[in-house]
Design a protein around this motif. Structure first.
Motif, mmCIF file in Angstrom:
data_model
loop_
_atom_site.group_PDB
_atom_site.id
_atom_site.type_symbol
_atom_site.label_atom_id
_atom_site.label_comp_id
_atom_site.label_asym_id
_atom_site.label_seq_id
_atom_site.Cartn_x
_atom_site.Cartn_y
_atom_site.Cartn_z
ATOM 1 N N GLY A 146 -2.193 0.560 -3.305
ATOM 2 C CA GLY A 146 -3.288 -0.392 -3.211
ATOM 3 C C GLY A 146 -3.864 -0.795 -4.556
ATOM 4 O O GLY A 146 -3.566 -0.205 -5.596
ATOM 5 N N TRP A 147 -4.679 -1.812 -4.525
ATOM 6 C CA TRP A 147 -5.247 -2.380 -5.748
ATOM 7 C C TRP A 147 -6.234 -1.452 -6.425
ATOM 8 O O TRP A 147 -6.384 -1.484 -7.640
ATOM 9 C CB TRP A 147 -5.927 -3.713 -5.449
ATOM 10 C CG TRP A 147 -4.934 -4.781 -5.158
ATOM 11 C CD1 TRP A 147 -4.670 -5.341 -3.940
ATOM 12 C CD2 TRP A 147 -4.045 -5.410 -6.083
ATOM 13 N NE1 TRP A 147 -3.667 -6.262 -4.067
ATOM 14 C CE2 TRP A 147 -3.273 -6.338 -5.355
ATOM 15 C CE3 TRP A 147 -3.828 -5.271 -7.447
ATOM 16 C CZ2 TRP A 147 -2.306 -7.122 -5.970
ATOM 17 C CZ3 TRP A 147 -2.861 -6.058 -8.042
ATOM 18 C CH2 TRP A 147 -2.118 -6.965 -7.309
ATOM 19 N N THR A 148 -6.912 -0.593 -5.673
ATOM 20 C CA THR A 148 -7.883 0.304 -6.305
ATOM 21 C C THR A 148 -7.181 1.307 -7.210
ATOM 22 O O THR A 148 -7.679 1.635 -8.284
ATOM 23 C CB THR A 148 -8.742 1.029 -5.264
ATOM 24 O OG1 THR A 148 -7.898 1.709 -4.339
ATOM 25 C CG2 THR A 148 -9.636 0.063 -4.510
ATOM 26 N N ASN A 149 -6.018 1.808 -6.778
ATOM 27 C CA ASN A 149 -5.258 2.724 -7.639
ATOM 28 C C ASN A 149 -4.761 2.003 -8.883
ATOM 29 O O ASN A 149 -4.751 2.572 -9.971
ATOM 30 C CB ASN A 149 -4.082 3.325 -6.881
ATOM 31 C CG ASN A 149 -4.515 4.322 -5.847
ATOM 32 O OD1 ASN A 149 -5.644 4.808 -5.864
ATOM 33 N ND2 ASN A 149 -3.631 4.635 -4.923
ATOM 34 N N TYR A 150 -4.331 0.765 -8.721
ATOM 35 C CA TYR A 150 -3.870 -0.021 -9.868
ATOM 36 C C TYR A 150 -5.011 -0.202 -10.868
ATOM 37 O O TYR A 150 -4.837 0.007 -12.068
ATOM 38 C CB TYR A 150 -3.341 -1.370 -9.395
ATOM 39 C CG TYR A 150 -2.967 -2.301 -10.521
ATOM 40 C CD1 TYR A 150 -1.788 -2.111 -11.234
ATOM 41 C CD2 TYR A 150 -3.793 -3.361 -10.882
ATOM 42 C CE1 TYR A 150 -1.437 -2.948 -12.269
ATOM 43 C CE2 TYR A 150 -3.449 -4.213 -11.919
ATOM 44 C CZ TYR A 150 -2.271 -4.004 -12.606
ATOM 45 O OH TYR A 150 -1.944 -4.835 -13.637
ATOM 46 N N ALA A 151 -6.171 -0.575 -10.381
ATOM 47 C CA ALA A 151 -7.324 -0.779 -11.262
ATOM 48 C C ALA A 151 -7.707 0.520 -11.968
ATOM 49 O O ALA A 151 -8.028 0.521 -13.158
ATOM 50 C CB ALA A 151 -8.504 -1.320 -10.468
ATOM 51 N N ALA A 152 -7.649 1.628 -11.257
ATOM 52 C CA ALA A 152 -7.965 2.919 -11.864
ATOM 53 C C ALA A 152 -6.960 3.268 -12.953
ATOM 54 O O ALA A 152 -7.329 3.770 -14.017
ATOM 55 C CB ALA A 152 -7.991 4.009 -10.798
ATOM 56 N N SER A 201 -7.667 1.234 -16.063
ATOM 57 C CA SER A 201 -8.866 1.681 -16.768
ATOM 58 C C SER A 201 -8.625 2.971 -17.554
ATOM 59 O O SER A 201 -9.337 3.251 -18.514
ATOM 60 C CB SER A 201 -10.030 1.868 -15.792
ATOM 61 O OG SER A 201 -9.797 2.980 -14.953
ATOM 62 N N CYS A 231 0.827 -1.211 0.000
ATOM 63 C CA CYS A 231 0.000 0.000 0.000
ATOM 64 C C CYS A 231 0.863 1.263 0.000
ATOM 65 O O CYS A 231 0.544 2.235 -0.675
ATOM 66 C CB CYS A 231 -0.948 -0.003 1.189
ATOM 67 S SG CYS A 231 -2.288 -1.187 1.033
#
Length: 43
Positions: free
Chosen positions: A24-30, A33, A19
């Motif tokens: 974190g994974w949410t930043n990676y996913a964003a 995208s 992190c």
């Protein structure tokens, strides 16, 4: 978690390091995208 086992650390520590370093994974996913097809072709 493979990294935690390999390094001999607790998984909570490995997650905390992840992190701090990557956000974190949410930043990676964003980030994924937001990529354009041109950026994907380069990689």
């Amino acid at each position: 978690m493979i990294l935690a086992r390999t390094l001999g650390i607790h998984t909570d520590v490995a997650v905390a390091w992840q992190c701090l370093s990557a956000g974190g994974w949410t930043n990676y996913a964003a980030e994924i995208s937001r990529r354009t097809s041109t950026q994907e072709d380069i990689r």
